[in-house]
Design a protein around this motif. Structure first.
Motif, mmCIF file in Angstrom:
data_model
loop_
_atom_site.group_PDB
_atom_site.id
_atom_site.type_symbol
_atom_site.label_atom_id
_atom_site.label_comp_id
_atom_site.label_asym_id
_atom_site.label_seq_id
_atom_site.Cartn_x
_atom_site.Cartn_y
_atom_site.Cartn_z
ATOM 1 N N VAL A 77 81.479 -32.800 -69.652
ATOM 2 C CA VAL A 77 80.748 -33.219 -70.843
ATOM 3 C C VAL A 77 81.322 -34.494 -71.420
ATOM 4 O O VAL A 77 80.623 -35.300 -72.034
ATOM 5 C CB VAL A 77 80.727 -32.109 -71.915
ATOM 6 C CG1 VAL A 77 79.960 -30.905 -71.417
ATOM 7 C CG2 VAL A 77 82.149 -31.709 -72.325
ATOM 8 N N THR A 78 82.614 -34.719 -71.218
ATOM 9 C CA THR A 78 83.255 -35.941 -71.684
ATOM 10 C C THR A 78 84.153 -36.486 -70.575
ATOM 11 O O THR A 78 84.674 -35.726 -69.746
ATOM 12 C CB THR A 78 84.120 -35.726 -72.943
ATOM 13 O OG1 THR A 78 85.143 -34.764 -72.664
ATOM 14 C CG2 THR A 78 83.272 -35.261 -74.116
ATOM 15 N N ALA A 79 84.327 -37.801 -70.573
ATOM 16 C CA ALA A 79 85.266 -38.459 -69.672
ATOM 17 C C ALA A 79 86.047 -39.486 -70.467
ATOM 18 O O ALA A 79 85.494 -40.194 -71.310
ATOM 19 C CB ALA A 79 84.537 -39.131 -68.516
ATOM 20 N N VAL A 80 87.335 -39.568 -70.197
ATOM 21 C CA VAL A 80 88.196 -40.580 -70.806
ATOM 22 C C VAL A 80 88.878 -41.347 -69.681
ATOM 23 O O VAL A 80 89.520 -40.753 -68.815
ATOM 24 C CB VAL A 80 89.245 -39.952 -71.736
ATOM 25 C CG1 VAL A 80 90.240 -41.016 -72.201
ATOM 26 C CG2 VAL A 80 88.573 -39.302 -72.926
ATOM 27 N N THR A 110 81.580 -40.921 -72.883
ATOM 28 C CA THR A 110 82.690 -41.593 -72.206
ATOM 29 C C THR A 110 83.513 -42.365 -73.219
ATOM 30 O O THR A 110 82.959 -43.076 -74.058
ATOM 31 C CB THR A 110 82.169 -42.565 -71.134
ATOM 32 O OG1 THR A 110 81.477 -41.831 -70.117
ATOM 33 C CG2 THR A 110 83.310 -43.335 -70.497
ATOM 34 N N ALA A 111 84.827 -42.225 -73.132
ATOM 35 C CA ALA A 111 85.733 -43.049 -73.922
ATOM 36 C C ALA A 111 86.509 -43.944 -72.967
ATOM 37 O O ALA A 111 87.093 -43.469 -71.991
ATOM 38 C CB ALA A 111 86.692 -42.196 -74.733
ATOM 39 N N MET A 323 90.430 -51.158 -78.063
ATOM 40 C CA MET A 323 91.468 -50.217 -77.671
ATOM 41 C C MET A 323 90.929 -48.841 -77.316
ATOM 42 O O MET A 323 91.444 -48.180 -76.409
ATOM 43 C CB MET A 323 92.503 -50.083 -78.796
ATOM 44 C CG MET A 323 93.164 -51.398 -79.198
ATOM 45 S SD MET A 323 94.002 -52.240 -77.841
ATOM 46 C CE MET A 323 95.350 -51.112 -77.510
ATOM 47 N N LEU A 324 89.917 -48.377 -78.033
ATOM 48 C CA LEU A 324 89.354 -47.047 -77.781
ATOM 49 C C LEU A 324 87.877 -47.073 -78.149
ATOM 50 O O LEU A 324 87.505 -46.985 -79.316
ATOM 51 C CB LEU A 324 90.083 -45.973 -78.591
ATOM 52 C CG LEU A 324 89.575 -44.539 -78.444
ATOM 53 C CD1 LEU A 324 89.633 -44.079 -76.994
ATOM 54 C CD2 LEU A 324 90.368 -43.591 -79.337
ATOM 55 N N ARG A 325 87.036 -47.218 -77.139
ATOM 56 C CA ARG A 325 85.589 -47.312 -77.345
ATOM 57 C C ARG A 325 84.919 -46.042 -76.840
ATOM 58 O O ARG A 325 85.189 -45.594 -75.721
ATOM 59 C CB ARG A 325 85.029 -48.506 -76.595
ATOM 60 C CG ARG A 325 83.533 -48.715 -76.817
ATOM 61 C CD ARG A 325 83.016 -49.873 -75.984
ATOM 62 N NE ARG A 325 81.619 -50.132 -76.259
ATOM 63 C CZ ARG A 325 80.869 -50.953 -75.529
ATOM 64 N NH1 ARG A 325 81.385 -51.572 -74.490
ATOM 65 N NH2 ARG A 325 79.600 -51.134 -75.844
ATOM 66 N N VAL A 326 84.043 -45.463 -77.651
ATOM 67 C CA VAL A 326 83.338 -44.238 -77.297
ATOM 68 C C VAL A 326 81.863 -44.566 -77.094
ATOM 69 O O VAL A 326 81.243 -45.193 -77.957
ATOM 70 C CB VAL A 326 83.504 -43.164 -78.380
ATOM 71 C CG1 VAL A 326 82.711 -41.901 -78.001
ATOM 72 C CG2 VAL A 326 84.986 -42.815 -78.559
ATOM 73 N N VAL A 327 81.311 -44.135 -75.941
ATOM 74 C CA VAL A 327 79.927 -44.432 -75.581
ATOM 75 C C VAL A 327 79.206 -43.109 -75.351
ATOM 76 O O VAL A 327 79.662 -42.273 -74.566
ATOM 77 C CB VAL A 327 79.838 -45.296 -74.307
ATOM 78 C CG1 VAL A 327 78.383 -45.557 -73.944
ATOM 79 C CG2 VAL A 327 80.580 -46.615 -74.529
ATOM 80 N N GLN A 328 78.091 -42.916 -76.048
ATOM 81 C CA GLN A 328 77.260 -41.728 -75.865
ATOM 82 C C GLN A 328 76.178 -42.031 -74.830
ATOM 83 O O GLN A 328 75.378 -42.941 -75.010
ATOM 84 C CB GLN A 328 76.604 -41.315 -77.192
ATOM 85 C CG GLN A 328 77.582 -41.029 -78.314
ATOM 86 C CD GLN A 328 78.360 -39.738 -78.095
ATOM 87 O OE1 GLN A 328 77.973 -38.893 -77.290
ATOM 88 N NE2 GLN A 328 79.449 -39.600 -78.830
#
Length: 333
Positions: A77-80, A110-111, A323-328
């Motif tokens: 469900v999420t990836a970093v 995704t982060a 530095m830390l970008r979150v993409v839906q």
């Protein structure tokens, strides 16, 4: 992507640590537990577009499919993805990787994180403080939980002072000085360099064409530590400790805590006392108000933590474009 256990039976989290010495990948359940891990010693290429998303995916796809078969986790469900150089060389990753992960694995969120961010999360979790990530390269990162404060991380040609490639390069320079008969050389380091790389006349040809040159330089850092009884090698390690402490001091703020926590993490810690003893002295001198704490985990642990927190909707670290970008990407699946 489905697994033998059936589609979506165990939606989970995907974590990636991409650094100068290779790639590590973890896949686990979103509700906790110990993830399964795969690794590659091939660093992701950097080219005209910066960090190459196609090369990352070439390595990542078979590793994740193998992990899915092992764990029963189907669609994360999420990836970093924590990547060295993301802040300055990550434009192509930011543009292409979230979509690629959604297509290949059904990732919904995704982060993209600088490797210093995942190192921070692994070492200190989501509280305020400062972390130095010291591996092949070196970057320091601090936060009061409202913004990130960064020092160094400029790569082996322009910075990463005190990191593994820096130590290895300094050790090889001292070896070449001894080879030439110039002052400042070290016979002990020359012997180690010949043992590891062969005749010194061939060293430029072995080193300069390599796309993984930082990792090759860093591979000599343990030999510098092993020669710590030699005054030249000891001086290199003392100078590296001073650089590391300088970077820590640059990002350590008292705004959030009167006695902020400071941790050092990364492969360079494995050099042991020859580096850690002068480093403790330099940190005490530069940051007498800080609390030196042991890192709770490494950058891959940090990527897992961020992915798990994202899946639970409780990410506590500052989000920004660099530095830390979150993409839906929409719902997984």
């Amino acid at each position: 992507m489905t697994s033998p256990a059936g589609p979506d039976r165990f939606p989970g989290v995907l974590a990636v640590d991409s650094g100068g010495s290779g790639l590590r990948v973890a896949l686990g359940r979103g509700d906790g537990g110990v993830p399964a891990v795969r690794s590659s010693e091939v660093p992701v290429r950097t080219g005209a577009r910066g960090i190459d998303p196609d090369h990352l995916m070439e390595q990542l796809v078979p590793m994740v499919r193998a992990l899915a078969a092992e764990t029963g986790v189907s669609r994360p469900v999420t990836a970093v993805v924590g990547a060295a150089g993301l802040a300055t060389l990550g434009d192509a990753l930011r543009a292409e990787l979230p979509g690629a992960l959604a297509r290949e694995f059904g990732v919904g969120t995704t982060a993209l994180a600088a490797d210093a961010v995942t190192a921070y999360a692994g070492a200190l979790g989501t509280g305020p403080g400062a972390v130095v990530a010291a591996g092949t390269g070196l970057i320091a990162l601090g936060t009061d939980l409202t913004a990130w404060h960064r020092a160094d991380g400029w790569g082996h040609l322009l910075g990463d002072s005190g990191g593994g490639a820096w130590i290895g390069r300094a050790g090889l320079e001292a070896a070449l000085r001894a080879h030439d008969g110039r002052s400042g050389g070290s016979a002990a380091l020359l012997a180690c360099a010949r043992e590891q790389f062969g005749p010194m006349s061939g060293l430029p040809g072995l080193l300069y064409p390599r796309p993984d040159r930082p990792a090759v330089l860093a591979s000599f850092a343990p030999r510098v530590a092993a020669c710590a009884a030699d005054p030249v090698a000891a001086d290199i390690l003392r100078t590296a400790a001073r650089h590391i402490a300088d970077s820590a001091a640059a990002v350590c703020t008292r705004d959030a805590e009167p006695r902020p926590r400071v941790a050092v993490t990364g492969g360079l810690v494995r050099l042991g006392e020859p580096l850690l003893v002068p480093l403790a002295e330099e940190l005490a001198r530069r940051l007498p108000h800080a609390r030196r704490v042991a890192a709770a985990g490494d950058p891959l642990d940090g990527a897992v933590r961020i992915a798990t927190d994202l899946a639970a909707g409780r990410l506590g670290l500052p989000v920004d474009e660099t530095m830390l970008r979150v993409v839906q990407n929409g719902p997984a699946g």
